[in-house]
Design a protein around this motif. Sequence first.
Motif, PDB file in Angstrom:
ATOM      1  N   LYS A   6      13.465   8.282   6.119  1.00 12.57           N
ATOM      2  CA  LYS A   6      14.107   9.575   6.424  1.00 12.57           C
ATOM      3  C   LYS A   6      13.550  10.673   5.528  1.00 12.57           C
ATOM      4  CE  LYS A   6      18.367   8.565   5.930  1.00 12.57           C
ATOM      5  NZ  LYS A   6      19.821   8.530   5.849  1.00 12.57           N
ATOM      6  N   ALA A   7      13.453  10.411   4.234  1.00  4.77           N
ATOM      7  CA  ALA A   7      12.942  11.412   3.294  1.00  4.77           C
ATOM      8  C   ALA A   7      11.487  11.763   3.621  1.00  4.77           C
ATOM      9  CB  ALA A   7      13.064  10.903   1.862  1.00  4.77           C
ATOM     10  N   PHE A   8      10.685  10.752   3.983  1.00 10.55           N
ATOM     11  CA  PHE A   8       9.287  10.964   4.350  1.00 10.55           C
ATOM     12  C   PHE A   8       9.187  11.973   5.493  1.00 10.55           C
ATOM     13  CE2 PHE A   8       5.782   9.835   7.204  1.00 10.55           C
ATOM     14  CZ  PHE A   8       4.686   9.796   6.345  1.00 10.55           C
ATOM     15  N   TYR A   9       9.963  11.755   6.557  1.00 10.20           N
ATOM     16  CA  TYR A   9       9.890  12.639   7.719  1.00 10.20           C
ATOM     17  C   TYR A   9      10.471  14.016   7.427  1.00 10.20           C
ATOM     18  CZ  TYR A   9       8.445   8.544  10.339  1.00 10.20           C
ATOM     19  OH  TYR A   9       7.753   7.459  10.785  1.00 10.20           O
ATOM     20  N   HIS A  15       0.814  -1.220   0.000  1.00 10.10           N
ATOM     21  CA  HIS A  15       0.000   0.000   0.000  1.00 10.10           C
ATOM     22  C   HIS A  15       0.847   1.270   0.000  1.00 10.10           C
ATOM     23  CE1 HIS A  15      -3.854  -2.069   0.631  1.00 10.10           C
ATOM     24  NE2 HIS A  15      -3.123  -2.941   1.299  1.00 10.10           N
ATOM     25  N   TRP A  16       2.144   1.151  -0.205  1.00 12.61           N
ATOM     26  CA  TRP A  16       2.998   2.343  -0.242  1.00 12.61           C
ATOM     27  C   TRP A  16       2.602   3.236  -1.410  1.00 12.61           C
ATOM     28  CZ3 TRP A  16       8.660   0.272   0.769  1.00 12.61           C
ATOM     29  CH2 TRP A  16       8.768  -0.077   2.127  1.00 12.61           C
ATOM     30  N   LEU A  17       2.881   4.512  -1.255  1.00 16.11           N
ATOM     31  CA  LEU A  17       2.660   5.537  -2.284  1.00 16.11           C
ATOM     32  C   LEU A  17       1.183   5.776  -2.598  1.00 16.11           C
ATOM     33  CD1 LEU A  17       5.572   4.606  -4.714  1.00 16.11           C
ATOM     34  CD2 LEU A  17       5.536   6.407  -2.969  1.00 16.11           C
ATOM     35  N   ALA A  48      -1.390   6.656   2.642  1.00  9.41           N
ATOM     36  CA  ALA A  48      -1.707   6.176   3.996  1.00  9.41           C
ATOM     37  C   ALA A  48      -0.698   6.694   5.020  1.00  9.41           C
ATOM     38  CB  ALA A  48      -1.750   4.656   4.023  1.00  9.41           C
ATOM     39  N   GLY A  49       0.579   6.655   4.688  1.00 10.16           N
ATOM     40  CA  GLY A  49       1.595   7.135   5.627  1.00 10.16           C
ATOM     41  C   GLY A  49       1.393   8.596   5.969  1.00 10.16           C
ATOM     42  N   GLY A  50       1.137   9.408   4.955  1.00  5.47           N
ATOM     43  CA  GLY A  50       0.899  10.832   5.191  1.00  5.47           C
ATOM     44  C   GLY A  50      -0.342  11.072   6.021  1.00  5.47           C
ATOM     45  N   ALA A  51      -1.409  10.334   5.743  1.00  7.03           N
ATOM     46  CA  ALA A  51      -2.645  10.482   6.517  1.00  7.03           C
ATOM     47  C   ALA A  51      -2.429  10.104   7.979  1.00  7.03           C
ATOM     48  CB  ALA A  51      -3.756   9.632   5.902  1.00  7.03           C
TER      49      ALA A  51
END
Length: 151
Positions: free
Chosen positions: A120-123, A83-85, A88-91
């Motif tokens: 790391k890039a996400f955060y 489910h990446w991209l 979901a992670g951002g939400a």
Amino acid sequence: MEVRTARTEDVDALVTIHQVARRTYYGDLEIPDDTRELRDAYTISIQATDRLVLCVDGAHGPFGFVSLGPPARLVGLYVDPAHWLRGAGGALHDAGVAAWREAGITEGQLEVWDGNDRAKAFYLRRGWQPSGDRRDGPLGRDFVVLGLKVV
């Protein structure tokens, strides 16, 4: 995408998500079976009043979650790699920060493995900054501490 508070019946799904995501970013690192420890930790986190676990659901139950613990610590954010991209992670991240803001928390902290460039890039894209603190991690790569001003 709806983010909800995790329930005790979600624990097995959270453990699986954690383990699958971790295998993806650690690659060939041999990790002992920690299913029991993770199950206990997530059960405690879901039931504790000073912690918060939020998740997102798909057709077959949760496929991502964020775990927040005291004091203002993002303990983990995991999404099943299938489910990446898809946001979901951002939400999950945004819902966790919003919960901190509602609670009057002005600074958050997390650790990320230095070998996990994706995380790391996400955060960093979301405003987290390295604190300069670190601790030993696997494969000769440290865990680095990031901080976030919650505004």
